[in-house]
Design a protein around this motif. Structure first.
Motif, short mmCIF file in Angstrom:
data_model
loop_
_atom_site.label_atom_id
_atom_site.label_comp_id
_atom_site.label_asym_id
_atom_site.label_seq_id
_atom_site.Cartn_x
_atom_site.Cartn_y
_atom_site.Cartn_z
N GLY A 26 -7.24 -7.82 -9.22
CA GLY A 26 -6.63 -6.51 -9.45
C GLY A 26 -5.98 -6.01 -8.19
N ALA A 27 -5.46 -4.79 -8.24
CA ALA A 27 -4.77 -4.24 -7.07
C ALA A 27 -5.71 -4.17 -5.87
CB ALA A 27 -4.23 -2.85 -7.40
N THR A 28 -6.98 -3.87 -6.11
CA THR A 28 -7.92 -3.73 -4.99
C THR A 28 -8.02 -5.01 -4.18
OG1 THR A 28 -9.16 -2.08 -6.22
CG2 THR A 28 -10.29 -3.12 -4.38
N LEU A 29 -8.25 -6.14 -4.87
CA LEU A 29 -8.33 -7.40 -4.13
C LEU A 29 -6.97 -7.73 -3.53
CD1 LEU A 29 -9.89 -9.84 -3.14
CD2 LEU A 29 -9.39 -10.98 -5.30
N GLU A 85 -2.97 8.30 -0.93
CA GLU A 85 -3.42 6.96 -1.33
C GLU A 85 -4.71 6.95 -2.14
OE1 GLU A 85 -1.28 4.55 -0.96
OE2 GLU A 85 -0.13 6.14 0.02
N HIS A 86 -4.75 6.03 -3.09
CA HIS A 86 -6.00 5.62 -3.72
C HIS A 86 -6.83 4.93 -2.64
CE1 HIS A 86 -8.63 3.14 -6.31
NE2 HIS A 86 -8.25 3.89 -7.33
N HIS A 87 -8.13 5.05 -2.70
CA HIS A 87 -8.97 4.44 -1.66
C HIS A 87 -8.71 2.94 -1.50
CE1 HIS A 87 -12.02 7.93 -2.51
NE2 HIS A 87 -10.94 8.32 -1.88
N SER A 88 -8.24 2.31 -2.56
CA SER A 88 -7.94 0.86 -2.49
C SER A 88 -6.80 0.56 -1.53
CB SER A 88 -7.53 0.33 -3.86
OG SER A 88 -8.63 0.34 -4.72
N ASN A 89 -5.96 1.54 -1.28
CA ASN A 89 -4.88 1.33 -0.32
C ASN A 89 -5.12 2.14 0.96
OD1 ASN A 89 -2.48 0.02 0.43
ND2 ASN A 89 -1.29 1.88 0.00
N SER A 113 1.91 7.75 -7.45
CA SER A 113 0.58 8.34 -7.26
C SER A 113 -0.24 8.35 -8.54
CB SER A 113 0.72 9.77 -6.74
OG SER A 113 -0.52 10.44 -6.86
N ASN A 114 -1.51 7.99 -8.41
CA ASN A 114 -2.41 8.03 -9.57
C ASN A 114 -2.96 9.43 -9.82
OD1 ASN A 114 -4.07 7.80 -7.18
ND2 ASN A 114 -5.82 7.42 -8.49
N VAL A 115 -2.62 10.39 -8.95
CA VAL A 115 -3.11 11.76 -9.15
C VAL A 115 -1.97 12.70 -9.53
CG1 VAL A 115 -4.31 13.72 -8.09
CG2 VAL A 115 -4.96 11.38 -7.49
N LEU A 166 3.55 -2.04 -0.66
CA LEU A 166 3.51 -1.03 -1.72
C LEU A 166 2.36 -1.30 -2.67
CD1 LEU A 166 7.31 -0.66 -2.60
CD2 LEU A 166 5.91 0.89 -1.21
N ASP A 167 1.64 -0.23 -2.99
CA ASP A 167 0.59 -0.28 -4.01
C ASP A 167 1.27 0.10 -5.33
OD1 ASP A 167 -1.40 0.26 -5.80
OD2 ASP A 167 -2.48 1.69 -4.54
N GLY A 168 1.48 -0.92 -6.16
CA GLY A 168 2.22 -0.69 -7.41
C GLY A 168 1.33 -0.52 -8.63
N ALA A 169 0.03 -0.21 -8.40
CA ALA A 169 -0.90 -0.13 -9.55
C ALA A 169 -0.40 0.83 -10.62
CB ALA A 169 -2.28 0.29 -9.05
N GLN A 170 0.20 1.95 -10.22
CA GLN A 170 0.65 2.94 -11.20
C GLN A 170 2.12 2.78 -11.57
OE1 GLN A 170 -1.32 4.86 -12.87
NE2 GLN A 170 -3.16 4.55 -11.65
N ARG A 171 2.82 1.88 -10.89
CA ARG A 171 4.23 1.68 -11.22
C ARG A 171 4.42 0.52 -12.21
NH1 ARG A 171 7.85 -0.03 -13.02
NH2 ARG A 171 10.05 -0.10 -12.40
N PHE A 186 -0.42 -5.12 -7.79
CA PHE A 186 -0.71 -4.33 -9.00
C PHE A 186 -1.82 -4.99 -9.81
CE2 PHE A 186 1.35 -6.73 -12.45
CZ PHE A 186 2.29 -7.50 -11.79
N SER A 187 -2.34 -4.22 -10.78
CA SER A 187 -3.43 -4.67 -11.65
C SER A 187 -2.91 -4.93 -13.05
CB SER A 187 -4.50 -3.57 -11.79
OG SER A 187 -5.05 -3.25 -10.55
N GLY A 188 -3.51 -5.90 -13.73
CA GLY A 188 -3.11 -6.19 -15.11
C GLY A 188 -3.60 -5.16 -16.11
N HIS A 189 -4.80 -4.63 -15.89
CA HIS A 189 -5.41 -3.79 -16.92
C HIS A 189 -4.73 -2.43 -17.08
CE1 HIS A 189 -7.70 -1.00 -14.24
NE2 HIS A 189 -7.52 -1.98 -13.41
N LYS A 190 -3.91 -2.06 -16.10
CA LYS A 190 -3.15 -0.80 -16.25
C LYS A 190 -1.78 -1.08 -16.87
CE LYS A 190 -5.14 1.07 -11.99
NZ LYS A 190 -6.15 2.05 -12.37
N ALA A 191 -1.42 -2.35 -16.93
CA ALA A 191 -0.08 -2.74 -17.40
C ALA A 191 -0.18 -3.51 -18.72
CB ALA A 191 0.63 -3.57 -16.33
#
Ligand code: PLP
Length: 401
Positions: free
Chosen positions: A87-90, A115-119, A166-168, A191-196, A214-219
């Protein structure tokens, strides 16, 4: 009803009270991804890159095709620049591990208050290891990166690692401005693209970034899979992050030599089914009309923003308009804790929301709060979801305030 729901198995059995507005945390899986997962686990399940029998070869080929699909989704120059992660975190931890080798003591990693704590935490750890410093781009009152402050932060910057979206607050970052800043300072851009990534195909070359996660589970893909893209020369400039099978060239008792990227960063059995299903989700995404979906999202976002700003005792966080933002909306109801709002919205109104600090405590500090409620849209969201949100909140407010 939103016709796109036909593509999402979660809606096959959901009744009218199913209002899923926690998509920024995890979206629903799309049917092609679920079918690809079942197909792999049923007919092709075997380990990759090892077996010489036909089933293992099918698995290996499907996994390689998944890497090509992920590269295509982000317009990466080569699939060899695509690392499958959990996921984005790893992905961001791996990026920090790799880029720390480019950091000298006293140099600066520039993150942001958004930032999300992951970034954030991975860069703090990297800075600690290298004797570097972490500084933050401030956030404007309406929840965007305050890029006017960039020039004050240019001294000794080596890495800029910020969220694409931003996730917030839902704010979308002006990457072109960051790219110019990086050109002027010689910094690397992550770039942290988890929310993009849930908002359609990407172009890492046009963005001009050096790494993207980025993460798969959000996409609309499965859980447990994500992508880290990085420029090949950067991926090739670092020793591995994790050790194990499949990431080596030669191992003796004393030492090992390592495989080239991306395999160097994929120790052990990779998330094979996850990668194959993610590829199907990304292909589904690439087949959508994102101009139309964007317009639909802006329309629903505007309705949420208008309804919430008209609501007595509701404080909104983030951009008040619909430009350069996604349908992620954070707010607070006066004198009611976010968790209470979320619990009642679920139990009494069938609306699933997120309440808390959203893994963005520095941003909560910036907004002088501890928790917000967050409603987040997906392409399958519709007017009934927004109506349920606004009517439910009005009822919760009257009950608790
Ligand atoms: N970055 C952002 C902006 C996020 O919203 C999230 C998850 O909410 C992450 C990173 C971490 O993603 P994951 O938990 O899938 O690794």
């Amino acid at each position: 009803m939103n016709e796109l729901r036909q593509d999402f198995p979660a809606y096959d059995t959901a009744d009218g009270a199913f209002h899923f507005l926690d998509n920024a945390a995890t979206s629903q899986i799309c049917r092609p991804a679920l079918e690809a997962l079942v197909e792999f686990e049923t007919n092709d399940r075997a380990n990759v890159k090892r077996g010489v029998y036909a089933r293992a070869e099918r698995a290996t080929n499907a996994f390689a095709s998944a890497r090509k699909a992920a590269a295509f989704f982000i317009n990466a120059p080569s699939p060899d620049e695509v690392i499958f992660t959990s996921g984005a975190t790893l992905g961001l931890n791996t990026a920090a591990h790799i880029l720390q080798h480019h950091l000298e003591s006293g140099e600066v990693i520039l993150v942001s208050e958004l930032e999300h704590h992951s970034n954030l935490v991975p860069w703090q750890l990297a800075a600690e290891r290298r004797g570097a410093k972490v500084r933050a781009i401030p956030v404007t009152d309406d929840g965007r990166l305050d890029l006017d402050k960039l020039d004050d932060l240019a001294d000794r910057v080596k890495i800029v690692a910020v969220t694409h979206t931003s996730n917030v607050t839902g704010a979308v970052t002006d990457v072109a401005r960051l790219r110019s800043f990086c050109d002027a300072t010689g910094a690397l851009l992550v770039l942290d693209g988890a929310q993009r990534a849930p908002h359609g195909p990407l172009d890492v070359q046009a963005l001009g970034c050096d790494m993207y996660a980025f993460s798969g589970h959000k996409a609309f893909g499965p859980t447990g899979i994500g992508v880290l893209w990085g420029r090949y020369d950067l991926l090739d400039s670092s020793p591995p992050f994790l050790g194990g099978g499949e990431m080596i060239r030669r191992v003796s008792i004393e030492r090992s030599t390592f495989a080239p990227p991306p395999h160097r960063y994929e120790a052990g059995t990779p998330p094979i089914g996850g990668a194959i299903a993610l590829a199907a989700a990304l292909e589904w995404s690439m087949s959508q009309d994102w101009a139309a979906l964007g317009a639909q999202e802006r329309d629903l976002t505007e309705k949420m923003l208008n309804g919430l700003s008209d609501m007595c005792g509701c404080r909104l966080y983030g951009p008040t308009g619909t430009q350069q933002r996604v349908g992620v909306v954070s707010f607070e109801l006066e004198d009611v804790h976010a968790h209470d709002v979320c619990q009642l919205m679920d139990s009494d109104h069938g609306v699933m929301l997120r309440g808390g600090h959203h893994c963005a405590q520095p941003l909560m500090d910036r907004f002088d709060t501890v928790a917000t409620v967050r409603a987040s849209l997906a392409p399958y969201s519709d007017q009934a979801d927004v109506d349920a949100l606004l009517n439910g909140l009005e009822a919760v407010r009257r009950k608790l305030a």
